[in-house]
Design a protein around this motif. Structure first.
Motif, PDB file in Angstrom:
ATOM      1  N   CYS A  19      83.956  35.963 -29.386  1.00  0.00           N
ATOM      2  CA  CYS A  19      83.246  35.549 -30.596  1.00  0.00           C
ATOM      3  C   CYS A  19      84.176  35.596 -31.809  1.00  0.00           C
ATOM      4  O   CYS A  19      84.955  36.532 -31.968  1.00  0.00           O
ATOM      5  CB  CYS A  19      82.065  36.501 -30.784  1.00  0.00           C
ATOM      6  SG  CYS A  19      81.326  36.470 -32.408  1.00  0.00           S
ATOM      7  N   CYS A  22      82.936  38.977 -34.179  1.00  0.00           N
ATOM      8  CA  CYS A  22      83.087  40.374 -33.731  1.00  0.00           C
ATOM      9  C   CYS A  22      84.265  40.556 -32.778  1.00  0.00           C
ATOM     10  O   CYS A  22      84.710  41.683 -32.567  1.00  0.00           O
ATOM     11  CB  CYS A  22      81.794  40.874 -33.095  1.00  0.00           C
ATOM     12  SG  CYS A  22      81.387  40.042 -31.556  1.00  0.00           S
ATOM     13  N   CYS A  33      78.991  34.893 -30.658  1.00  0.00           N
ATOM     14  CA  CYS A  33      78.187  35.507 -29.599  1.00  0.00           C
ATOM     15  C   CYS A  33      76.725  35.479 -30.040  1.00  0.00           C
ATOM     16  O   CYS A  33      76.419  35.179 -31.196  1.00  0.00           O
ATOM     17  CB  CYS A  33      78.660  36.939 -29.322  1.00  0.00           C
ATOM     18  SG  CYS A  33      78.218  38.116 -30.621  1.00  0.00           S
ATOM     19  N   CYS A  36      75.873  37.892 -33.152  1.00  0.00           N
ATOM     20  CA  CYS A  36      76.419  37.433 -34.441  1.00  0.00           C
ATOM     21  C   CYS A  36      75.693  36.184 -34.917  1.00  0.00           C
ATOM     22  O   CYS A  36      75.424  36.024 -36.108  1.00  0.00           O
ATOM     23  CB  CYS A  36      77.916  37.180 -34.337  1.00  0.00           C
ATOM     24  SG  CYS A  36      78.874  38.694 -34.181  1.00  0.00           S
TER      25      CYS A  36
HETATM   26 ZN    ZN Z   1      79.946  38.334 -32.138  1.00  0.00          ZN
END
Ligand code: ZN
Length: 210
Positions: A19, A22, A33, A36
């Motif tokens: 991602c 993160c 992801c 997020c």
């Molecule tokens: Zn993420």
């Protein structure tokens, strides 16, 4: 065949790449992801500025503010898919062309790209409609120290019709990154109406307080 292979490779890359926010979980939603993506400051509402209804995907809050800034000023172009998809997730009217907010030649030289043109190309490809740039922007002067009226006049003077663009569309969608007062959308929209557009819609990635 080649296209399906490219698609397959792209999908494969997405599922193994971490991602963008993160760096922990794998990408599931347009470079982010699941967590997020869900925690983005979603707004998905219409704001009224200068008698225009502007559809906005997000509040201009963390982390979208940082994402837009780094996409715009730090060449973090890998965010363009996320930004294009956030606009496509809005309930948009059916239009014949997408008009990205123009930037001046000076800004283009400094920055190297028009961030909204890149997003427009991505959206246009998915919607199978053209990108249309019938308006150009002259030098963007600093707005600091000007009164509200002076700012409006200053912005309106920046936009001019490009005489070399001969295509015409009636229903169009303006896209921009952040809407604050809406004065640049107002100025651009005025010229689009002069070019005989009958319906000019507007969508922005994020809405900031005016
Ligand atoms: Zn993420």
């Amino acid at each position: 065949m080649l296209q399906s292979i490219q698609h397959f490779i792209q999908k494969g890359m997405q599922s193994v790449s971490p991602c963008l926010l993160c760096s922990i979980d794998r990408q599931q939603h347009h470079s982010l992801c699941n967590d997020c993506w869900e925690q983005l400051p979603w707004f998905k509402q219409v704001v009224d500025r200068h008698e225009h209804s502007i559809s906005c995907a997000f509040h201009y809050d963390f982390p979208i503010d940082r994402i837009i800034q780094s996409y715009k000023y730090e060449q973090q172009l890998h965010y363009q898919n996320l930004l294009a998809q956030s606009l496509l997730s809005l309930r948009l009217a059916r239009v014949q062309a997408i008009v990205p907010m123009p930037i001046s030649v000076e800004r283009l030289k400094d920055r190297g790209y028009n961030q909204m043109l890149l997003v427009a190309h991505m959206m246009a490809k998915q919607l199978r409609i053209p990108v249309w740039q019938p308006v150009i922007r002259q030098v963007q002067h600093a707005q600091k120290g000007l009164s509200r009226l002076e700012r409006l006049e200053n912005i309106e003077q920046q936009f001019i019709i490009d005489p070399t663009e001969k295509r015409r569309f009636r229903k169009v969608l303006i896209i921009d990154d952040v809407v604050t007062t809406g004065s640049s959308i107002h100025a651009l929209s005025t010229l689009l109406h002069q070019l005989h557009c009958t319906q000019v819609y507007a969508a922005c990635i994020a809405a900031a307080q005016p």
